[in-house]
Design a protein around this motif. Structure first.
Motif, short mmCIF file in Angstrom:
data_model
loop_
_atom_site.label_atom_id
_atom_site.label_comp_id
_atom_site.label_asym_id
_atom_site.label_seq_id
_atom_site.Cartn_x
_atom_site.Cartn_y
_atom_site.Cartn_z
N ALA A 273 0.76 -1.33 0.17
CA ALA A 273 0.09 -0.08 0.25
C ALA A 273 0.91 1.23 -0.08
O ALA A 273 0.45 1.98 -0.87
CB ALA A 273 -0.99 0.07 1.24
N PRO A 274 2.05 1.52 1.04
CA PRO A 274 2.71 2.64 0.80
C PRO A 274 3.10 2.77 -0.58
O PRO A 274 3.46 4.01 -1.12
CB PRO A 274 3.95 2.46 1.95
N THR A 275 3.77 1.83 -1.22
CA THR A 275 4.43 2.00 -2.64
C THR A 275 3.43 2.34 -3.68
O THR A 275 3.71 3.13 -4.50
CB THR A 275 5.16 0.80 -3.11
N LEU A 276 2.27 1.43 -3.44
CA LEU A 276 1.10 2.12 -4.39
C LEU A 276 0.63 3.49 -4.35
O LEU A 276 0.36 4.08 -5.32
CB LEU A 276 -0.03 1.33 -4.23
N CYS A 277 0.66 4.09 -3.07
CA CYS A 277 0.48 5.56 -2.67
C CYS A 277 1.61 6.37 -3.42
O CYS A 277 1.41 7.60 -4.11
CB CYS A 277 0.51 5.88 -1.07
N TYR A 278 2.74 5.84 -3.31
CA TYR A 278 3.68 6.69 -3.86
C TYR A 278 3.79 6.74 -5.40
O TYR A 278 3.75 7.73 -6.10
CB TYR A 278 5.23 6.02 -3.57
N TYR A 279 3.35 5.22 -5.97
CA TYR A 279 3.05 5.46 -7.60
C TYR A 279 1.86 6.32 -8.12
O TYR A 279 2.32 7.08 -9.10
CB TYR A 279 2.70 3.80 -7.87
N GLU A 358 11.19 12.15 0.63
CA GLU A 358 10.20 13.18 1.21
C GLU A 358 8.88 12.46 1.34
O GLU A 358 8.16 12.76 2.15
CB GLU A 358 10.36 14.46 0.44
N ALA A 359 8.68 11.51 0.10
CA ALA A 359 7.12 11.37 0.16
C ALA A 359 6.92 10.33 1.17
O ALA A 359 5.99 10.28 1.90
CB ALA A 359 6.87 10.88 -1.41
N PHE A 360 7.74 9.16 1.12
CA PHE A 360 7.27 7.88 2.03
C PHE A 360 7.26 8.33 3.61
O PHE A 360 6.34 7.69 3.87
CB PHE A 360 8.39 6.86 1.91
N ARG A 361 8.14 9.06 3.75
CA ARG A 361 7.98 9.55 5.36
C ARG A 361 6.61 10.10 5.78
O ARG A 361 6.03 9.62 6.75
CB ARG A 361 8.88 10.92 5.66
N ASP A 362 5.91 10.73 4.93
CA ASP A 362 4.35 11.34 5.09
C ASP A 362 3.43 10.51 4.66
O ASP A 362 2.31 10.73 5.25
CB ASP A 362 4.39 12.85 4.47
N ILE A 363 3.73 9.61 3.38
CA ILE A 363 2.65 8.48 3.34
C ILE A 363 2.23 7.62 4.41
O ILE A 363 1.12 7.25 4.47
CB ILE A 363 3.36 7.80 2.17
N HIS A 364 3.19 7.39 5.30
CA HIS A 364 3.13 6.30 6.42
C HIS A 364 2.21 6.91 7.47
O HIS A 364 1.86 6.19 8.15
CB HIS A 364 4.42 5.78 6.66
N LYS A 365 2.09 8.22 7.43
CA LYS A 365 1.20 8.65 8.33
C LYS A 365 -0.02 9.00 7.98
O LYS A 365 -1.18 9.64 8.74
CB LYS A 365 1.66 10.36 8.56
N ASP A 366 -0.54 8.48 6.93
CA ASP A 366 -1.88 8.78 6.33
C ASP A 366 -2.70 7.48 5.99
O ASP A 366 -2.85 6.87 4.93
CB ASP A 366 -1.75 9.58 4.86
N PRO A 367 -3.13 6.92 7.32
CA PRO A 367 -3.98 5.84 7.13
C PRO A 367 -4.95 5.45 6.35
O PRO A 367 -5.55 4.63 5.45
CB PRO A 367 -4.29 5.40 8.51
N LYS A 368 -5.85 6.74 5.96
CA LYS A 368 -7.04 6.94 5.21
C LYS A 368 -6.54 6.97 3.77
O LYS A 368 -7.19 5.87 3.15
CB LYS A 368 -7.59 8.21 5.29
N ARG A 369 -5.45 7.28 3.27
CA ARG A 369 -4.93 7.08 2.07
C ARG A 369 -4.31 5.92 1.65
O ARG A 369 -4.61 5.11 0.88
CB ARG A 369 -3.76 8.14 1.48
N LEU A 370 -3.67 5.36 2.79
CA LEU A 370 -3.06 3.81 2.66
C LEU A 370 -4.26 2.94 2.45
O LEU A 370 -4.20 1.95 1.67
CB LEU A 370 -2.42 3.60 3.80
N ALA A 371 -5.09 2.94 3.09
CA ALA A 371 -6.35 2.25 3.22
C ALA A 371 -7.11 2.47 1.61
O ALA A 371 -7.55 1.30 1.00
CB ALA A 371 -7.61 2.57 4.27
N SER A 372 -7.40 3.58 1.23
CA SER A 372 -7.96 3.82 -0.10
C SER A 372 -7.10 3.24 -1.25
O SER A 372 -7.67 2.55 -2.17
CB SER A 372 -7.94 5.26 -0.37
N SER A 373 -5.86 3.23 -1.10
CA SER A 373 -4.75 2.66 -2.19
C SER A 373 -4.79 1.20 -2.18
O SER A 373 -5.13 0.61 -3.26
CB SER A 373 -3.37 3.33 -2.04
N ALA A 374 -4.91 0.55 -0.83
CA ALA A 374 -5.11 -0.89 -0.71
C ALA A 374 -6.45 -1.41 -1.26
O ALA A 374 -6.61 -2.35 -2.14
CB ALA A 374 -5.10 -1.18 0.54
N LEU A 375 -7.53 -0.55 -0.93
CA LEU A 375 -8.75 -0.89 -1.29
C LEU A 375 -9.21 -0.73 -2.98
O LEU A 375 -9.83 -1.79 -3.76
CB LEU A 375 -10.04 0.09 -0.83
#
Length: 387
Positions: A273-279, A358-375
């Motif tokens: 999920a974090p990598t998908l958010c990054y992509y 810079e991006a991954f540091r803050d991606i990990h703080k956003d569970p809403k967006r992580l869940a959205s990417s995984a879904l």
């Protein structure tokens, strides 16, 4: 679907359900202990030199005259970390960069000094791979200094041979980079703590070779990462060329979706999920580099330290907060200049970027967006949810 597939899918659904419960309970704002709020958690970039033996089109660091003049010495680096030991005690990651960091003959000693002061800190360094012998020897020495503890090396490869050599401005640089990659991945058998990554900077000249470089990384058993070309007056010192990359977004999307599927296949949706958010963020940045959906924590959780001791929020924001030769890190972090930089970042007034450090540091703080990417990946496996 096989029994194993059913179990895997149920596990992914359970993970998603956990994330959504966190969101409903108001977990969007991750609570950070007050002590951590006043200290950095990472040094996203510690540039130990601006010396460089590439002539890249995407970066003008190599054009700096006399870059070694006034660099922090090894003893100054030692003093920096030892005298700021308490203030830096929360730092968990430091990227040692350049220029070409392996051109500093004392790079292993610098890594050793940092490790002695911050023994739990994860360290890594990028390289252009131009000197395979030097890089291999230094990496072995570093791993030995770390007692086998993890160290990451990112070998920059910006396309296949002709394209890479053109972008890097030096004939033969591709073959040297691949030789460096071969030697470093061969070391992994002896040093399992060594992480080797192929890193690619996407430009209008090479975006159509993204998958080929990904497959090259796979051939050697290395991980793969990419970032769109970014612009910085204080670091890359390059000029913007946004239009050509925007026009490439449509052609790039299928390739990035292919990378997303590969990450899901290898790690599973929840871990990917974090990598998908990054992509997703990368393709969004290419479409519009002036819009960033991710809240930034530079100057709050992270900093950039240049070879001359200047402290900035990041490699993109020209807001000098102080110099470690003139003041201790804690004083710089609490200065008026640092407060102004934080306010500008909070108001979205920074230049904008999309790079892993810079991006991954803050991606990990956003569970809403992580869940959205995984879904989305779960519902749209052919595109890994990337749109």
């Amino acid at each position: 679907m096989s029994v194993q597939g059913v179990v895997s899918r149920m596990t992914e659904q359970q993970t998603l359900a956990t994330w959504f419960r966190r969101i409903r309970s108001g977990f969007e704002e991750i609570q950070v202990p007050e002590r951590s709020r006043t200290r950095p958690k990472m040094i996203a970039n510690f540039a130990v030199t601006y010396r460089c033996d590439s002539h890249c089109r995407t970066c003008n660091i190599w054009r700096i005259e006399g870059p070694e003049r006034d660099e922090l010495t090894l003893e100054e680096v030692r003093g920096l970390y030892e005298s700021n030991r308490e203030f830096l005690s929360d730092v968990g990651y430091i990227q040692i960069t350049g220029g070409e960091p392996f051109l500093r003959p004392d790079l292993p000693e610098i890594v050793s000094v940092i490790h002695e002061t911050l023994p739990r800190c994860v360290l890594g360094a990028p390289t252009n791979g131009m000197e395979p012998d030097r890089i291999e020897r230094a990496t072995e020495t570093i791993i030995e200094c770390l007692g086998g503890q993890g160290f990451g090396v990112v070998v920059s490869i910006d396309g296949l041979e002709r394209t890479h050599d053109t972008i890097r401005g030096v004939d033969g640089s591709f073959r040297k980079a691949v030789e460096t990659l071969r030697r470093l991945t061969a070391l992994v058998d002896r040093y399992p703590g060594l992480r080797v990554v192929v890193g690619m900077t996407l430009t209008s000249e090479n975006y159509d070779e993204l998958l080929e470089v990904f497959l090259l990384a796979r051939k050697y058993g290395a991980r793969f990462s990419f970032r769109p070309i970014n612009y910085s007056d204080i670091y890359y010192r390059n000029a913007r060329d946004e239009l050509s990359m925007r026009e490439a977004a449509g052609e790039l999307l299928p390739a990035i979706q292919r990378l997303g599927r590969a990450v899901v296949e290898r790690y599973g949706i929840s871990a990917a999920a974090p990598t998908l958010c990054y992509y997703q963020g990368a393709i969004d940045y290419i479409r519009n580099p002036l819009k960033r959906w991710l809240r930034c924590s530079a100057a709050t959780d992270s900093m950039f330290l240049d070879p001359y001791g200047n402290v900035y929020p990041c490699i993109f924001m020209d807001e000098k907060m102080g110099n470690i030769r003139e003041a201790p890190m804690g004083k710089i972090w609490g200065s008026k200049e640092a407060s102004v930089a934080r306010l500008r970042i909070m108001n979205g007034e920074c230049p904008g970027c999309w790079v892993e450090c810079e991006a991954f540091r803050d991606i990990h703080k956003d569970p809403k967006r992580l869940a959205s990417s995984a879904l989305r990946a779960l519902l749209h496996p052919k595109t890994a949810g990337i749109r």
